[in-house]
Design an enzyme around this catalytic site. Structure first.
Site, PDB file in Angstrom:
ATOM      1  N   GLY A  69       0.831  -1.212   0.000  1.00 50.38           N
ATOM      2  CA  GLY A  69       0.000   0.000   0.000  1.00 50.38           C
ATOM      3  C   GLY A  69       0.860   1.254   0.000  1.00 50.38           C
ATOM      4  O   GLY A  69       1.926   1.271   0.602  1.00 50.38           O
ATOM      5  N   ARG A  84       0.519  -4.785  -5.004  1.00 49.70           N
ATOM      6  CA  ARG A  84       0.677  -5.792  -3.952  1.00 49.70           C
ATOM      7  C   ARG A  84       1.181  -7.119  -4.529  1.00 49.70           C
ATOM      8  O   ARG A  84       1.024  -8.175  -3.921  1.00 49.70           O
ATOM      9  CB  ARG A  84      -0.650  -5.987  -3.214  1.00 49.70           C
ATOM     10  CG  ARG A  84      -1.059  -4.769  -2.377  1.00 49.70           C
ATOM     11  CD  ARG A  84      -2.055  -5.140  -1.318  1.00 49.70           C
ATOM     12  NE  ARG A  84      -2.472  -4.002  -0.527  1.00 49.70           N
ATOM     13  CZ  ARG A  84      -1.813  -3.568   0.566  1.00 49.70           C
ATOM     14  NH1 ARG A  84      -0.733  -4.177   0.972  1.00 49.70           N
ATOM     15  NH2 ARG A  84      -2.285  -2.537   1.236  1.00 49.70           N
ATOM     16  N   GLY A 101       6.128  -2.679   3.406  1.00 50.53           N
ATOM     17  CA  GLY A 101       5.720  -3.133   4.725  1.00 50.53           C
ATOM     18  C   GLY A 101       6.109  -4.596   4.951  1.00 50.53           C
ATOM     19  O   GLY A 101       7.048  -5.109   4.329  1.00 50.53           O
ATOM     20  N   THR A 103       4.849   1.804   6.309  1.00 45.35           N
ATOM     21  CA  THR A 103       3.434   1.439   6.407  1.00 45.35           C
ATOM     22  C   THR A 103       2.761   2.291   7.481  1.00 45.35           C
ATOM     23  O   THR A 103       3.378   2.572   8.518  1.00 45.35           O
ATOM     24  CB  THR A 103       3.176  -0.048   6.747  1.00 45.35           C
ATOM     25  OG1 THR A 103       1.798  -0.203   7.124  1.00 45.35           O
ATOM     26  CG2 THR A 103       3.996  -0.584   7.894  1.00 45.35           C
ATOM     27  N   ASP A 151       0.564   1.195   9.213  1.00 50.67           N
ATOM     28  CA  ASP A 151       0.190   0.266  10.290  1.00 50.67           C
ATOM     29  C   ASP A 151       1.246   0.175  11.403  1.00 50.67           C
ATOM     30  O   ASP A 151       0.957  -0.323  12.486  1.00 50.67           O
ATOM     31  CB  ASP A 151      -0.030  -1.149   9.729  1.00 50.67           C
ATOM     32  CG  ASP A 151      -1.232  -1.217   8.816  1.00 50.67           C
ATOM     33  OD1 ASP A 151      -1.960  -0.213   8.724  1.00 50.67           O
ATOM     34  OD2 ASP A 151      -1.436  -2.275   8.172  1.00 50.67           O
ATOM     35  N   ARG A 208     -24.578  11.137  20.786  1.00 42.54           N
ATOM     36  CA  ARG A 208     -24.485   9.862  20.061  1.00 42.54           C
ATOM     37  C   ARG A 208     -23.239   9.071  20.435  1.00 42.54           C
ATOM     38  O   ARG A 208     -22.271   9.622  20.954  1.00 42.54           O
ATOM     39  CB  ARG A 208     -24.369  10.141  18.554  1.00 42.54           C
ATOM     40  CG  ARG A 208     -25.665  10.489  17.903  1.00 42.54           C
ATOM     41  CD  ARG A 208     -25.432  10.795  16.442  1.00 42.54           C
ATOM     42  NE  ARG A 208     -26.687  11.143  15.797  1.00 42.54           N
ATOM     43  CZ  ARG A 208     -26.773  11.748  14.630  1.00 42.54           C
ATOM     44  NH1 ARG A 208     -25.691  12.075  13.961  1.00 42.54           N
ATOM     45  NH2 ARG A 208     -27.943  12.021  14.096  1.00 42.54           N
ATOM     46  N   GLU A 256      -9.753  -1.831  11.952  1.00 45.51           N
ATOM     47  CA  GLU A 256     -10.374  -2.669  10.906  1.00 45.51           C
ATOM     48  C   GLU A 256     -10.446  -4.147  11.308  1.00 45.51           C
ATOM     49  O   GLU A 256     -11.430  -4.810  11.071  1.00 45.51           O
ATOM     50  CB  GLU A 256      -9.423  -2.655   9.699  1.00 45.51           C
ATOM     51  CG  GLU A 256      -9.720  -1.783   8.573  1.00 45.51           C
ATOM     52  CD  GLU A 256      -8.605  -1.927   7.542  1.00 45.51           C
ATOM     53  OE1 GLU A 256      -7.418  -2.066   7.905  1.00 45.51           O
ATOM     54  OE2 GLU A 256      -8.948  -1.902   6.373  1.00 45.51           O
ATOM     55  N   ARG A 293      -4.110   7.349   4.334  1.00 46.96           N
ATOM     56  CA  ARG A 293      -2.841   7.094   3.625  1.00 46.96           C
ATOM     57  C   ARG A 293      -2.482   8.216   2.662  1.00 46.96           C
ATOM     58  O   ARG A 293      -1.432   8.166   2.017  1.00 46.96           O
ATOM     59  CB  ARG A 293      -2.955   5.791   2.820  1.00 46.96           C
ATOM     60  CG  ARG A 293      -3.037   4.562   3.665  1.00 46.96           C
ATOM     61  CD  ARG A 293      -2.462   3.318   3.046  1.00 46.96           C
ATOM     62  NE  ARG A 293      -2.694   3.077   1.663  1.00 46.96           N
ATOM     63  CZ  ARG A 293      -3.202   1.952   1.164  1.00 46.96           C
ATOM     64  NH1 ARG A 293      -3.591   0.993   1.984  1.00 46.96           N
ATOM     65  NH2 ARG A 293      -3.315   1.779  -0.132  1.00 46.96           N
TER      66      ARG A 293
HETATM   67  O1  F6P Z   1      -1.029  -1.902   4.943  1.00 47.96           O
HETATM   68  C1  F6P Z   1      -1.587  -0.656   4.977  1.00 47.96           C
HETATM   69  C2  F6P Z   1      -3.096  -0.734   4.854  1.00 47.96           C
HETATM   70  O2  F6P Z   1      -3.569   0.579   4.720  1.00 47.96           O
HETATM   71  C3  F6P Z   1      -3.810  -1.439   5.991  1.00 47.96           C
HETATM   72  O3  F6P Z   1      -4.003  -0.637   7.121  1.00 47.96           O
HETATM   73  C4  F6P Z   1      -5.097  -1.820   5.335  1.00 47.96           C
HETATM   74  O4  F6P Z   1      -5.684  -2.901   6.006  1.00 47.96           O
HETATM   75  C5  F6P Z   1      -4.688  -2.166   3.946  1.00 47.96           C
HETATM   76  O5  F6P Z   1      -3.474  -1.472   3.717  1.00 47.96           O
HETATM   77  C6  F6P Z   1      -5.672  -1.808   2.874  1.00 47.96           C
HETATM   78  O6  F6P Z   1      -5.165  -2.227   1.665  1.00 47.96           O
HETATM   79  P1  F6P Z   1      -5.692  -1.788   0.241  1.00 47.96           P
HETATM   80  O7  F6P Z   1      -5.373  -0.345   0.045  1.00 47.96           O
HETATM   81  O8  F6P Z   1      -4.960  -2.661  -0.718  1.00 47.96           O
HETATM   82  O9  F6P Z   1      -7.173  -2.019   0.256  1.00 47.96           O
END
Ligand code: F6P
Length: 378
Positions: A14, A76, A112, A135, A137, A172, A232, A305
């Protein structure tokens, strides 16, 4: 080995803020200080396989420090499992061929966890590789931090700040989904910095009833809103148990070489993964039902991102990028450049590949959050 004269560079996985700053750090140092030629490969390992290049001369490397995304493009794709004409094919040999066709002395891969594994595969195939950890993450092992994380942390924190307005004005529950499939660094960091009341992360499976109880207790204290930051990949305790059992079942079946059972276990894992995809919506609905408070879900998605990297990410990416070029010039390969305090340290890829950095249960951020009465649902 003679002095390296020509290196390749690619970005894989990513995109994230800071990739261009890192490309610039590697490229400028390689050209200015070590007199190397730098060739960029487009779209990750796919571009390397297809030999699609961009000449990274001084001109190409200028004015990119503050740009989001990656000027090289990314994908990827994995060298050993690439979709070619609808079939999954091992393209490692084609990649090795491209490397030698260009007479490369080294290849710098920015990525990553997945990229670290793929880079390790190329090291085993005989290539000279140095990697950099990127990354949002922050889950690459052996490094204090990855570039991309700081920017995303700022974006997610800002989002939580803004969501407070609606949460308080409407009394809320606002459930905000933050990226991170396997690890909860971003959710925990942004949740803590943004003052979320509940933080749900993959490392700590939650019980919706416990979360609802914490929210009800807030209501009793006169707080009629709550912010729930959920990663997520956060799982309820029930789903986490089911997933662990399915994985165990698959491993056992694989050991016994029981094809039918392996297939059944894989199907069960896919089914649970599908359920997982909608878990934020499910927990939003559950909390509304259990607390009687109106609940809304916000998914931040790829906003986290995008855009210009923070100053922290520019510094980190530049620092690690420069070190990568130095390592190439020293002929040190098969390593990732890790951030350790102010140092940029070369760590053998074997120690990185396949090892995810998860949030430890006793991490300072977890302890701080617990002291501040943040509910983890456990
Ligand atoms: O690895 C970074 C990330 O943004 C993760 O947080 C997320 O789960 C994933 O990539 C989403 O991937 P894509 O952009 O391929 O849907």
């Amino acid at each position: 080995m003679s002095r390296p004269k020509h290196i390749g560079i690619l970005t894989s996985g990513g995109d994230c803020p800071g990739l261009n700053a890192a490309i610039r750090g590697v490229g400028r140092t390689a050209i200015n200080d070590f007199g190397m030629k730098v060739t960029g490969f487009r779209d990750g390992f796919r571009g390397l396989m297809q030999d699609r290049t961009i000449d990274l001369d001084r001109e190409a490397l200028s004015n990119i420090l503050t740009l989001g995304g990656t000027i090289l493009g990314t994908s990827r794709d994995k060298p050993h499992r690439m979709n070619v004409g609808g079939k999954t094919v091992d393209m490692t040999d084609a990649i090795v061929e491209t490397y030698h066709r260009h007479h490369l002395d080294g290849l710098v891969c920015l990525g990553g966890g997945g990229t670290q594994k793929n880079a390790m595969r190329l090291v085993k195939a005989g290539l000279n590789v140095v990697t950099l950890p990127k990354t949002i993450d922050n889950d690459v092992s052996q490094t204090d931090v990855t570039f991309g994380f700081d920017t995303a942390l700022g974006i997610a924190t800002d989002a939580i700040d803004r969501l407070h307005s609606t949460a308080t004005s409407h009394n809320r529950i606002i459930v905000v989904e933050i990226m991170g499939h396997r690890t909860g660094w971003l959710t925990l960091g942004a949740g803590l910095a943004g003052g979320a009341d509940v933080v749900l992360i993959p490392e700590i499976p939650y019980d919706p009833a416990v979360v609802a109880e914490a929210i009800r207790a807030r209501t009793q204290r006169g707080k009629h809103f709550s912010i729930v930051a959920v990663a997520e990949g956060a799982l309820s305790q029930t789903d986490a148990r089911a997933m662990a059992a399915a994985v165990k079942r698959r491993v056992k079946a694989e050991e016994k070489k029981d094809k039918k059972e392996v297939k059944a276990a894989r199907e069960e894992i896919s089914r649970l993964a599908e359920v997982e995809k909608h878990s934020t919506l499910r927990v939003t609905e559950q909390l509304e039902e259990l607390t009687g408070l109106e609940s809304r879900m916000t998914i931040l998605g790829h906003l986290q991102r995008g855009g210009t990297p923070s100053a922290g990410d520019r510094l980190l990416a530049s620092r690690l990028g420069v070190r990568a070029a130095e390592l190439v010039s020293e002929g040190r390969f098969g390593v990732m450049v890790a951030a350790r305090g102010e140092e940029a340290v070369a760590v053998p890829l074997e120690q990185v590949a396949g090892n995810r950095k998860e949030v430890p249960a006793d991490h300072a951020w977890v302890q701080t959050a617990r002291r501040l009465a943040v509910c983890f649902g456990d």
